[in-house]
Enzyme design. Structure first.
Site, PDB file in Angstrom:
ATOM      1  N   LYS A 198      -0.692  35.597  82.847  1.00  9.53           N
ATOM      2  CA  LYS A 198      -0.307  36.568  83.887  1.00  9.53           C
ATOM      3  C   LYS A 198      -1.273  36.468  85.058  1.00  9.53           C
ATOM      4  O   LYS A 198      -0.864  36.362  86.202  1.00  9.53           O
ATOM      5  CB  LYS A 198      -0.298  37.982  83.296  1.00  9.53           C
ATOM      6  CG  LYS A 198       0.027  39.053  84.300  1.00  9.53           C
ATOM      7  CD  LYS A 198       0.145  40.420  83.661  1.00  9.53           C
ATOM      8  CE  LYS A 198       0.302  41.490  84.733  1.00  9.53           C
ATOM      9  NZ  LYS A 198       0.397  42.836  84.184  1.00  9.53           N
ATOM     10  N   GLU A 204     -10.080  31.271  78.384  1.00 10.70           N
ATOM     11  CA  GLU A 204      -9.581  30.435  77.283  1.00 10.70           C
ATOM     12  C   GLU A 204      -8.453  29.521  77.779  1.00 10.70           C
ATOM     13  O   GLU A 204      -8.421  28.322  77.508  1.00 10.70           O
ATOM     14  CB  GLU A 204      -9.029  31.324  76.152  1.00 10.70           C
ATOM     15  CG  GLU A 204     -10.034  32.286  75.542  1.00 10.70           C
ATOM     16  CD  GLU A 204     -10.134  33.634  76.284  1.00 10.70           C
ATOM     17  OE1 GLU A 204      -9.665  33.720  77.441  1.00 10.70           O
ATOM     18  OE2 GLU A 204     -10.705  34.570  75.709  1.00 10.70           O
ATOM     19  N   GLY A 258       1.147  42.120  79.713  1.00 15.10           N
ATOM     20  CA  GLY A 258       1.204  40.854  78.982  1.00 15.10           C
ATOM     21  C   GLY A 258       1.870  40.989  77.628  1.00 15.10           C
ATOM     22  O   GLY A 258       2.712  40.171  77.234  1.00 15.10           O
ATOM     23  N   ARG A 259       1.541  42.055  76.901  1.00 16.34           N
ATOM     24  CA  ARG A 259       2.081  42.205  75.538  1.00 16.34           C
ATOM     25  C   ARG A 259       3.543  42.625  75.524  1.00 16.34           C
ATOM     26  O   ARG A 259       4.146  42.753  74.461  1.00 16.34           O
ATOM     27  CB  ARG A 259       1.204  43.178  74.743  1.00 16.34           C
ATOM     28  CG  ARG A 259       0.938  44.501  75.421  1.00 16.34           C
ATOM     29  CD  ARG A 259      -0.223  45.256  74.783  1.00 16.34           C
ATOM     30  NE  ARG A 259      -0.566  46.484  75.486  1.00 16.34           N
ATOM     31  CZ  ARG A 259      -1.411  46.562  76.514  1.00 16.34           C
ATOM     32  NH1 ARG A 259      -1.996  45.476  76.961  1.00 16.34           N
ATOM     33  NH2 ARG A 259      -1.676  47.716  77.086  1.00 16.34           N
ATOM     34  N   GLU A 344      -3.755  47.227  71.425  1.00 17.08           N
ATOM     35  CA  GLU A 344      -4.161  47.100  72.823  1.00 17.08           C
ATOM     36  C   GLU A 344      -3.517  48.201  73.671  1.00 17.08           C
ATOM     37  O   GLU A 344      -4.081  48.640  74.662  1.00 17.08           O
ATOM     38  CB  GLU A 344      -3.810  45.706  73.374  1.00 17.08           C
ATOM     39  CG  GLU A 344      -4.621  45.350  74.603  1.00 17.08           C
ATOM     40  CD  GLU A 344      -4.497  43.893  75.028  1.00 17.08           C
ATOM     41  OE1 GLU A 344      -3.448  43.522  75.577  1.00 17.08           O
ATOM     42  OE2 GLU A 344      -5.450  43.119  74.820  1.00 17.08           O
ATOM     43  N   HIS A 375      -0.701  38.795  46.520  1.00 16.41           N
ATOM     44  CA  HIS A 375      -1.721  38.088  45.747  1.00 16.41           C
ATOM     45  C   HIS A 375      -3.078  38.093  46.437  1.00 16.41           C
ATOM     46  O   HIS A 375      -3.959  37.336  46.053  1.00 16.41           O
ATOM     47  CB  HIS A 375      -1.254  36.653  45.463  1.00 16.41           C
ATOM     48  CG  HIS A 375      -0.041  36.634  44.582  1.00 16.41           C
ATOM     49  ND1 HIS A 375      -0.121  36.629  43.207  1.00 16.41           N
ATOM     50  CD2 HIS A 375       1.279  36.673  44.888  1.00 16.41           C
ATOM     51  CE1 HIS A 375       1.101  36.640  42.696  1.00 16.41           C
ATOM     52  NE2 HIS A 375       1.979  36.673  43.697  1.00 16.41           N
ATOM     53  N   LYS A 484     -15.320  40.243  78.817  1.00 15.29           N
ATOM     54  CA  LYS A 484     -15.007  39.044  79.616  1.00 15.29           C
ATOM     55  C   LYS A 484     -16.081  38.835  80.678  1.00 15.29           C
ATOM     56  O   LYS A 484     -16.528  37.723  80.928  1.00 15.29           O
ATOM     57  CB  LYS A 484     -13.642  39.189  80.303  1.00 15.29           C
ATOM     58  CG  LYS A 484     -12.466  39.195  79.358  1.00 15.29           C
ATOM     59  CD  LYS A 484     -11.176  39.316  80.160  1.00 15.29           C
ATOM     60  CE  LYS A 484      -9.993  39.650  79.280  1.00 15.29           C
ATOM     61  NZ  LYS A 484      -8.771  39.920  80.017  1.00 15.29           N
TER      62      LYS A 484
END
Ligand code: F6P
Length: 533
Positions: A198, A204, A258-259, A344, A375, A484
């Site tokens: 965005k 990253e 973004g999400r 978030e 498990h 950040k």
């Protein structure tokens, strides 16, 4: 802004009810009430939501249903639809519903919808071109958080609808390992990278995208770069600087978090995987759930009901975690997707006006596909001292037409649901299971694009409904910004220490005046321990 739920009389009623329901016995509730299952089951947009295994009775159910009106939920939903600046701290709409509005609904749409439609058309045309041309057998989406999780989750979920000709991969982590491994086997001639960000500033994504660009340059030459890259961002200038061909640049907008963005060109990798028709179905399923959320009465409204039982568990039963347990490997990334969506969005401690909340907000979300989780961590769910709430997702039909295998998975899911609900009474304390683990069970007929779209939107609107009740803003994420910024300092400090130009314990060029946030005083010693040289 309407009143937060905890400040309304309806909250007090729920508190009084909770005080007398500390040891709610789900086994007894089912024994005395044969209709419990159907009375607490609702259906919409192809999904079934069964909350009969929540620790609620009719009194609690009635009281919970008072909350939406008490907080002005209807008005809050309409405000989202109108495009009001419900993201109050950033003064903008959270208008993801526009992204899945159908083309035929262009009449009376806000002017932004024309731009959304045009971009959707460009994106789907490009996806079809990539699928049709056969030039690329490998598509690599480089993005992180909301620019990764939605598409990555959906590509896996909809693998049965994907083209076998193109493998779609997702790279997010900054350590470069995943990209390194993938580039060992990819053929540069046949690889398309999508840089999805965005802001086009995520460290990253930019680091991985630069590695990818260098990989193409070194193997095919600088002139080949535009042919092997596409990008989605709000930041056209940054896409330009990176060297993205204007024809392969796709827009998104400030008013999409973004999400909440998989429905836009952030979903390009998904569109390439499943094709235009299936992507349209994905949007249609999402829009069907939108229309349901907008119009359905509270007691029929799946996102609102899911929100309300969550509120009951978190704020009244004081259960601080929610495990999301899909009984399908295809939904393996769904818990991680919901984790970002809920944590978030609603991981906040102040109300819209900045005053602190004095009540719990988002729980810790976690999870894994059902059988694997059985498990590993189910032991804690059954007998641990911490109680978790559970969302169990079941499929009626196998995504791979293997009815027997699906039946096995579903039988396991049902067995766990029964055990979570009823537990086991025995005199042997080691073998006793308390039961009464609150569960919502969600059933999908089939894991189709439409069903997945509806499932995602069920959670999106659940999150919004909860934020309205808690009186918080679901659409900012300032908590992640400071780390950040400090990372620029830790990177500079690591580089200086490794090059020998700085004593990690020195104050001078590591940080600002001592006492300032990010002066690195808490990690100076650690820098010495983790430096690579
Ligand atoms: O760090 C959190 C975050 O800002 C998310 O909200 C977002 O989805 C992610 O980073 C990626 O951001 P971008 O799409 O701008 O690269």
């Amino acid at each position: 802004m309407a009143t937060a739920g905890p400040l309304t009389p309806a909250w007090g009623v729920l508190e009084a009810l909770a005080a007398t329901r500390k040891n709610f016995d789900l086994g007894a509730a089912f024994a005395i009430d044969e209709g419990r299952d159907t009375r607490y089951t609702r259906e919409a947009a192809g999904l079934i939501l069964d909350v009969s295994r929540q620790c609620i009775d009719d009194g609690v159910h009635r009281a919970l249903l008072q909350l939406p009106d008490a907080v002005g939920m209807r008005e809050a939903i309409e405000a989202m639809w109108r495009g009001d600046p419900i993201n109050s701290t950033e003064c903008r709409p959270a208008w993801h519903i526009l992204l899945r509005r159908p083309t035929v609904a262009a009449d009376r749409a806000p002017k932004e919808f024309a731009v959304v439609l045009a971009e959707r058309e460009r994106m789907l045309a490009f996806a079809e071109e990539v699928r049709g041309r056969g030039q690329f057998d490998t598509v690599i989406n480089i993005g992180i958080g909301g620019s990764d999780l939605g598409s990555a989750m959906a590509v896996q979920a909809l693998r049965s609808f994907s083209s076998a000709r193109t493998a779609v991969h997702f790279i997010s982590n900054v350590d470069g390992c995943a990209l390194h491994d993938l580039l060992q086997v990819a053929n540069p001639q046949r690889t398309l990278f999508i840089v999805c960000s965005k802001t086009f500033t995520s460290q990253e994504t930019l680091a991985n995208a630069s590695t990818a660009r260098e990989w193409i340059r070194a193997r095919l030459g600088v002139t080949a770069i535009p042919d092997h890259f596409a990008a989605t961002s709000v930041n056209a200038a940054a896409m330009d600087n990176f060297g993205i061909d204007p024809a392969r640049r796709f827009a998104m907008w400030d008013w999409v978090g973004g999400r909440y963005s998989v429905w836009s060109a952030v979903g390009l990798a998904l569109a390439i995987a499943i094709g235009r028709a299936a992507f349209d179905d994905f949007l249609t399923g999402a829009h069907t759930m939108d229309a349901h959320f907008l119009a359905a009465p509270w007691d029929e409204n799946l996102p609102v009901l899911l929100a309300l039982v969550g509120i009951w568990n978190i704020n009244f039963l004081k259960i601080p975690t929610l495990a999301v347990l899909p009984y399908s490997d295809r939904l393996a990334r769904f818990p991680a997707f919901v984790q970002q969506l809920e944590m978030e969005s609603n991981g906040k401690s102040v109300m819209h006006d900045g005053t602190p909340v004095h009540w719990e907000t988002a729980p810790v979300i976690w999870g894994e596909p059902g059988n694997n989780a059985q498990h590993s961590f189910f032991q804690l769910l059954h007998q641990g001292s911490l109680r978790a709430a559970l969302d169990v997702i079941l499929l009626k039909r196998s995504p791979i037409d293997n009815d027997h295998a699906q039946r096995l998975a579903t039988a396991n899911g049902l067995a766990q649901i029964e055990t979570f609900a009823l537990g086991e009474r025995t005199d042997d304390p080691h073998r006793a299971l308390p039961g009464a683990r609150p569960q919502s069970v969600i059933v999908l007929d089939q894991l189709t694009p439409a069903a997945l779209g509806a499932l995602i939107v069920l959670y999106e609107h659940k999150v919004y409904a909860q934020s309205v009740i808690w009186g918080i803003n679901a659409f900012d994420q300032f908590g992640v910004e400071l780390g950040k910024k400090i990372c620029h300092r830790t990177l500079a400090a690591l580089e200086s220490v490794e090059s020998g130009s700085l004593d990690p314990r020195g104050q001078d060029s590591v940080g600002p005046a001592a006492g300032g946030s990010g002066d690195l005083r808490s990690v100076r010693g650690l820098i010495e321990k983790v430096k690579s040289t």
